[in-house]
Design an enzyme around this catalytic site. Sequence first.
Site, short mmCIF file in Angstrom:
data_model
loop_
_atom_site.label_atom_id
_atom_site.label_comp_id
_atom_site.label_asym_id
_atom_site.label_seq_id
_atom_site.Cartn_x
_atom_site.Cartn_y
_atom_site.Cartn_z
N GLU A 44 -62.54 35.06 -21.37
CA GLU A 44 -62.57 33.63 -21.65
C GLU A 44 -61.17 33.15 -22.06
OE1 GLU A 44 -64.99 30.64 -24.75
OE2 GLU A 44 -65.09 32.82 -25.00
N LYS A 113 -68.08 25.85 -19.29
CA LYS A 113 -68.94 26.33 -20.37
C LYS A 113 -69.83 25.20 -20.87
CE LYS A 113 -68.41 28.83 -24.81
NZ LYS A 113 -67.38 29.40 -25.71
N CYS A 149 -69.07 33.16 -22.44
CA CYS A 149 -69.36 33.53 -23.84
C CYS A 149 -70.71 33.00 -24.35
CB CYS A 149 -68.21 33.09 -24.75
SG CYS A 149 -68.15 34.04 -26.31
#
Length: 558
Positions: A44, A113, A149
Amino acid sequence: MPRVRVALCQINCRVGDIRRNVSAIRRGAEKALRAGADVACFPELAVCGYPPEDLLLKPGFTDANAEAVRELKSAAYPLTMIVGFAERARRGGAAYNAAAVISGGGVAGVYRKSLLPNYGVFDENRYFEPGSEAPVFKGGGLKMGVTVCEDIWFEGGPAARQTKKGANLMVNISASPYSAGKPRRRERMLSQRAAQGGAPLVFCNLVGGQDELVFDGHSAIFNSRGETVARARGFREDIVVADVEISPAGGGAAEYRIRRPQPAEKPPVSAGIRPLASNEEEVFSALVLGTRDYVSKNGFKTAVIGLSGGIDSALVAAIGVEALGADKVAAFNMPSVFSSKSGIRDAEAVAKNLGISLRSVSIRAISDAYGKGAPEIFKQPGLASENIQARIRGNILMGFSNRFGSLVLTTGNKSESAVGYSTLYGDTAGGFAVIKDVKKTLVYRLARHYNGRRGFDAIPEAVIGKPPTAELRKGQKDSDDLPPYEVLDEIITHYVERDKSVAETVKLCGASRKTVVRLARLIDGNEYKRRQSPPGIRLTDKAFGKDRRMPITNLFRD
């Protein structure tokens, strides 16, 4: 069953050092290519480092991220790369925590994300807009879902939507910060997500230290039954290449096309599973990595420590040696009129065992000068005359830092910091607080663990076994002012780390209400000291600092 060869490129990124990070990504891609990988995964925000914090408010920063992605695209590696970067869709528009899927000489698509953490050390709502799509990338027999994540931590998140679209491989790139025991907890969660999705899951995590945070790596691959089939090393860079069995791609359209994986006739590879460390080894490794990266990434070459002959400074010295090398660590013993001969001998023994230089500088004359210069403040016994000794020592260490460019490593532990058992501008003075989030009982365990690692008592038993003391007055012991550390640490666990009330803490730890109330008042009343202390390595899910943000001016009592 068809298979795809995946490379987990677990790299140590530097926040803001985009040029260096891109070079590391390119080296990882080239190693993955040599190993015959079809897909190479990077952590990430690998392009810019994590967390970039308010750098994200600078338009030039996201512009530099975009330029880095263009450079990686133009390299036209014959494999698919998944690379984390900070994206701004248009100048002045929203920023996204994104993953670029680079394939066939172009950017096949970008995943944004969607679940932004905003608790503990995370503050992503301050900087990013959430993505709303859960795209699937298709090439040959591969149908891949990509997440970032936090997206994988919740059932029914984007990965679940992607497997419903027929994804036969889930990829999650992460910058998942370390806390004690987290590698095992995280791996159990990832195993569940793979089994729930019925598809293999590839997890690529960041490694390295960034200010207070340590990222532990432990990237891993799970099969469709949730079994771990590959695991990278912890607390160091690593590249793991493994063949992952995937089911035939399901029906339904895919939003993006990627490069077709190479033919599957190549000899299969298996990366193996690196073992997880014991609790003490895991924590010790985190402290070493966090110290090494803080020192090196901030441009220091050496460190200096006040070595008192006590267990805290001995442990910090040991960590410094493991992180930097014995020749890069200097120590000072600074005896006063109250320093015991045994304490001085213990400091000398620790320095000799660790192979570090030790200078002895008596502070007696300097302390006497304060008494002569301002007798109404420093001549009489009491707190002022005790604390000036710690402040003199802090000045000597900071003077050495100014003269030789060494970073001062402070030696206070979490138990002392919690109740303010430290001297502001004295033993709190320095650049980095190595054991800031280590409670005293864990200090003892880590010291014994270090001795086991070394195969002899590098930290002598005399240091470990003696009653703790600051030696700021005659016959002083920590137990004069504090309960046994076993009791104090249990109270800190519940009142600080688990946010329990005084009444709940009394029930859970078994201490008297009077003791818990007194310590809770000390904890709440010393926030002003902690706010002025240097940054230190986060090991728990509720460290002082970013995790626990209490007001200094605070009149609430429960």
